[in-house]
Design a protein around this motif. Structure first.
Motif, short mmCIF file in Angstrom:
data_model
loop_
_atom_site.label_atom_id
_atom_site.label_comp_id
_atom_site.label_asym_id
_atom_site.label_seq_id
_atom_site.Cartn_x
_atom_site.Cartn_y
_atom_site.Cartn_z
N GLY A 116 -41.63 -94.11 37.59
CA GLY A 116 -43.07 -94.17 37.35
C GLY A 116 -43.62 -95.56 37.61
N PHE A 117 -42.85 -96.58 37.25
CA PHE A 117 -43.23 -97.95 37.56
C PHE A 117 -43.34 -98.17 39.06
N LYS A 118 -42.37 -97.64 39.81
CA LYS A 118 -42.42 -97.79 41.27
C LYS A 118 -43.66 -97.10 41.84
N SER A 119 -44.02 -95.94 41.29
CA SER A 119 -45.21 -95.23 41.75
C SER A 119 -46.49 -96.02 41.45
N GLU A 120 -46.56 -96.61 40.26
CA GLU A 120 -47.73 -97.41 39.90
C GLU A 120 -47.85 -98.64 40.80
N LYS A 121 -46.71 -99.19 41.17
CA LYS A 121 -46.74 -100.35 42.05
C LYS A 121 -47.23 -99.98 43.44
N SER A 122 -46.69 -98.89 44.00
CA SER A 122 -47.06 -98.50 45.36
C SER A 122 -48.51 -98.02 45.44
N SER A 123 -49.02 -97.45 44.37
CA SER A 123 -50.41 -96.97 44.38
C SER A 123 -51.42 -98.09 44.14
N GLY A 124 -50.95 -99.25 43.75
CA GLY A 124 -51.84 -100.37 43.49
C GLY A 124 -52.37 -100.44 42.08
N LEU A 125 -51.90 -99.53 41.21
CA LEU A 125 -52.40 -99.53 39.83
C LEU A 125 -52.02 -100.82 39.10
N GLY A 127 -51.57 -103.71 40.41
CA GLY A 127 -52.43 -104.77 40.92
C GLY A 127 -53.82 -104.74 40.32
N ARG A 128 -54.37 -103.55 40.12
CA ARG A 128 -55.69 -103.45 39.50
C ARG A 128 -55.66 -103.92 38.05
N VAL A 276 -30.24 -110.96 28.94
CA VAL A 276 -29.84 -111.18 30.34
C VAL A 276 -30.89 -110.67 31.32
N PHE A 277 -31.50 -109.51 31.03
CA PHE A 277 -32.37 -108.87 32.01
C PHE A 277 -33.85 -109.01 31.70
N ALA A 278 -34.22 -109.62 30.57
CA ALA A 278 -35.64 -109.73 30.24
C ALA A 278 -36.36 -110.62 31.25
N TYR A 279 -35.80 -111.78 31.55
CA TYR A 279 -36.48 -112.68 32.48
C TYR A 279 -36.64 -112.06 33.87
N PRO A 280 -35.57 -111.48 34.49
CA PRO A 280 -35.79 -110.81 35.77
C PRO A 280 -36.80 -109.67 35.70
N ALA A 281 -36.81 -108.93 34.58
CA ALA A 281 -37.77 -107.85 34.44
C ALA A 281 -39.20 -108.38 34.38
N VAL A 282 -39.42 -109.44 33.60
CA VAL A 282 -40.77 -110.02 33.48
C VAL A 282 -41.21 -110.60 34.82
N ARG A 283 -40.34 -111.34 35.47
CA ARG A 283 -40.69 -111.95 36.76
C ARG A 283 -40.96 -110.87 37.81
N GLY A 284 -40.11 -109.85 37.85
CA GLY A 284 -40.32 -108.79 38.81
C GLY A 284 -41.58 -107.99 38.54
N TYR A 285 -41.86 -107.75 37.26
CA TYR A 285 -43.08 -107.03 36.90
C TYR A 285 -44.31 -107.82 37.33
N ARG A 286 -44.28 -109.13 37.09
CA ARG A 286 -45.43 -109.96 37.47
C ARG A 286 -45.58 -110.00 38.98
N ARG A 287 -44.47 -110.13 39.69
CA ARG A 287 -44.54 -110.17 41.17
C ARG A 287 -45.08 -108.86 41.72
N ALA A 288 -44.66 -107.73 41.14
CA ALA A 288 -45.14 -106.43 41.59
C ALA A 288 -46.64 -106.29 41.35
N ALA A 289 -47.13 -106.83 40.22
CA ALA A 289 -48.56 -106.74 39.92
C ALA A 289 -49.38 -107.66 40.82
N GLU A 290 -48.84 -108.85 41.15
CA GLU A 290 -49.60 -109.82 41.91
C GLU A 290 -49.62 -109.50 43.39
N THR A 291 -48.48 -109.02 43.93
CA THR A 291 -48.36 -108.85 45.39
C THR A 291 -48.12 -107.43 45.80
N GLY A 292 -47.75 -106.53 44.84
CA GLY A 292 -47.42 -105.16 45.22
C GLY A 292 -46.08 -105.04 45.88
N ALA A 293 -45.26 -106.11 45.80
CA ALA A 293 -43.94 -106.11 46.43
C ALA A 293 -42.85 -105.98 45.39
#
Length: 293
Positions: A116-125, A127-128, A276-293
């Protein structure tokens, strides 16, 4: 009769001149709360949690994954292997399979959430959301809170089926509540891991990676068969892997066996996954929201 002078406006309406407003008190100016405030974070996390829970409730495939599949798996284990395991080990198999199915359902549900997270990222949600005055952590914490609630609902449903198959609590309400808290703790740690993987891989790769992890943990744990039934060289690994420690603690709280050592190991595993995985998750979540990547 009022003595206030008036002026005629373009639309022929009479309005008081400014000097007639002198007796009015100005309205107080309310400063808006910062989007980084703790109260805003809590409030918006709850909103995000509610949004995801409503979305899952409206999705039949999620309902099947959350309720029907775990219940069917438990019934299958009871019919196919229950009596054989009980006879071979001298312990009722239901006290191992019920906790095991709760944990497997928690892990499988995390994949649905990650997709569901991947779908929200690809749809631009995502980012909005990022362009709106929303606390930056609310999306991730709301998702984890929704995961915890989903796991609680699934565990209660699995437990109801288990009771129908012979599962019972022997140590009172406090132990029962503690047992239900274990899969939630386990699920939060695993959800952070899966979220971190979801920000780094595509959907197919994510399902494959988590599927391999789930399969290995499900078939090499102390809920499937007792630890002594495994080869000697594998027993320590099976005994100390996260699903086994959680199952042993849940079995001890509901039927018989040690509680303290497996419980502390489970807590250590869950906290370890979060750390161990909180920082990669937070960074990846922010990157997905900012760039959609």
């Amino acid at each position: 009769m009022s003595t206030a002078t008036t002026v005629e406006t373009a639309d022929s309406q009479s309005v008081p001149e400014p000097d007639s407003w002198a007796g009015h008190q100005p309205l107080p100016v309310v400063e808006p709360r910062s989007e980084r405030a703790l109260s805003i974070w809590v409030q918006q996390s709850l909103i995000q949690c509610k949004r995801m829970l409503i979305g899952w409730m409206r999705d039949p495939s999620t309902t099947i994954q959350t309720l029907i599949y775990p219940a069917a798996t438990l019934i299958m284990f009871r019919i196919v292997l229950g009596d054989s395991i009980t006879t071979a080990t001298g312990m009722p198999s239901i006290y191992g399979t019920v906790p095991m199915v709760m944990l497997v359902a928690a892990m499988s549900g995390s994949v649905v959430s990650a997709l569901g997270f991947k779908s929200e990222k690809s749809s631009g949600l995502l980012g909005r959301f990022h362009t709106m005055p929303i606390h930056r952590a609310a999306g991730l914490t709301g998702r984890l809170l929704a995961e915890a609630i989903r796991v609680l609902i699934t565990s209660l449903f699995v437990l109801a089926v288990g009771v129908a198959l012979g599962f019972r609590f022997w140590y009172g309400p406090a132990a029962s509540i503690a047992m239900l808290c274990i899969p939630i703790l386990f699920a939060v740690g695993f959800a952070v891991l899966v979220t971190a993987l979801a920000t780094l891989t595509d959907g197919v790769m994510l399902v494959s990676l988590v599927g391999i992890i789930n399969t290995l943990l499900m078939f090499f744990n102390s809920g499937f068969v007792p630890v002594f039934a495994y080869p000697v060289w594998l027993q320590k690994t099976v005994e100390n892997q996260p699903m086994s420690t959680a199952i042993d603690a849940m079995r001890g709280l509901s039927y018989d066996g040690p509680v303290g050592a497996p419980l502390w190991k489970t807590v250590a595993w869950a906290i370890g996954m979060i750390v161990v995985f909180a920082y990669p998750a937070v960074r990846g979540y922010r990157r997905a929201a900012e760039t959609g990547a």
